[in-house]
Design a protein around this motif. Structure first.
Motif, PDB file in Angstrom:
ATOM      1  N   VAL A 282      10.978  -2.403  -4.269  1.00 12.87           N
ATOM      2  CA  VAL A 282       9.633  -1.837  -4.444  1.00 12.87           C
ATOM      3  C   VAL A 282       9.295  -1.759  -5.931  1.00 12.87           C
ATOM      4  O   VAL A 282       8.193  -2.140  -6.349  1.00 12.87           O
TER       5      VAL A 282
ATOM      6  N   GLU B  78      10.443  -3.633  -8.289  1.00  6.63           N
ATOM      7  CA  GLU B  78      10.195  -5.003  -8.754  1.00  6.63           C
ATOM      8  C   GLU B  78       8.804  -5.480  -8.356  1.00  6.63           C
ATOM      9  O   GLU B  78       8.098  -6.092  -9.159  1.00  6.63           O
ATOM     10  N   GLN B  79       8.390  -5.196  -7.112  1.00  3.57           N
ATOM     11  CA  GLN B  79       7.060  -5.604  -6.640  1.00  3.57           C
ATOM     12  C   GLN B  79       5.964  -4.938  -7.471  1.00  3.57           C
ATOM     13  O   GLN B  79       4.991  -5.581  -7.863  1.00  3.57           O
TER      14      GLN B  79
ATOM     15  N   GLN C 179       5.791  -6.455 -10.921  1.00  2.78           N
ATOM     16  CA  GLN C 179       5.113  -7.754 -10.886  1.00  2.78           C
ATOM     17  C   GLN C 179       3.600  -7.588 -10.868  1.00  2.78           C
ATOM     18  O   GLN C 179       2.881  -8.368 -11.486  1.00  2.78           O
TER      19      GLN C 179
ATOM     20  N   ALA D 294       1.218  -3.007  -3.807  1.00  2.00           N
ATOM     21  CA  ALA D 294       2.464  -3.680  -4.178  1.00  2.00           C
ATOM     22  C   ALA D 294       3.645  -3.090  -3.408  1.00  2.00           C
ATOM     23  O   ALA D 294       4.516  -3.819  -2.939  1.00  2.00           O
TER      24      ALA D 294
ATOM     25  N   THR E 192       6.202  -4.990   0.192  1.00  2.00           N
ATOM     26  CA  THR E 192       7.631  -5.227   0.018  1.00  2.00           C
ATOM     27  C   THR E 192       8.284  -5.400   1.383  1.00  2.00           C
ATOM     28  O   THR E 192       8.101  -4.563   2.269  1.00  2.00           O
TER      29      THR E 192
END
Length: 114
Positions: free
Chosen positions: A24, A26-27, A30, A67, A71
């Motif tokens: 999560v 990382e998402q 991004q 985001a 995930t």
């Protein structure tokens, strides 16, 4: 047949939730060009994300929530994010009426699906 103790299952679930929390993060990073927003705490419990903290505006809240929700493996989002910029209140006044002429009803029979 192999039996697992509830302690082992709890440990495995906690490990899986920890992995999901990292995914999560990382998402979300991004969605923000590689930078995780500050003042946001992300926790995962039983595949459900909890977002807590303060961000700049509603757009940022929506980006973070989206985001986190896309995930893989996440079942739900509990959003407790607040904004620094106050959300403008919704007016109870009706929208102004159009000044145009109303349309004439269509000519002929009207068939409605039932």
């Amino acid at each position: 047949m192999t039996e697992r103790s509830s302690t082992n299952l709890d440990t495995e679930a906690a490990g899986a939730d920890g992995d999901l929390a990292n995914l999560v993060r990382e998402q979300i990073a991004q969605a923000f060009d590689g930078e995780l927003p500050t003042d946001v705490t992300i926790t995962v419990d039983d595949k459900r994300v909890r977002l807590v903290g303060t961000v700049e505006d509603v757009d940022t809240v929506e980006r973070i929530t989206k985001a986190a929700s896309v995930t893989p493996g996440i079942l739900g989002i509990h959003n407790e994010l607040q904004t620094r910029v106050p959300v403008p209140p919704v007016s109870d006044e009706p929208a102004p009426q159009s000044q145009g002429k109303p349309l004439d009803p269509p000519y002929g029979q009207i068939n409605h699906k039932v």
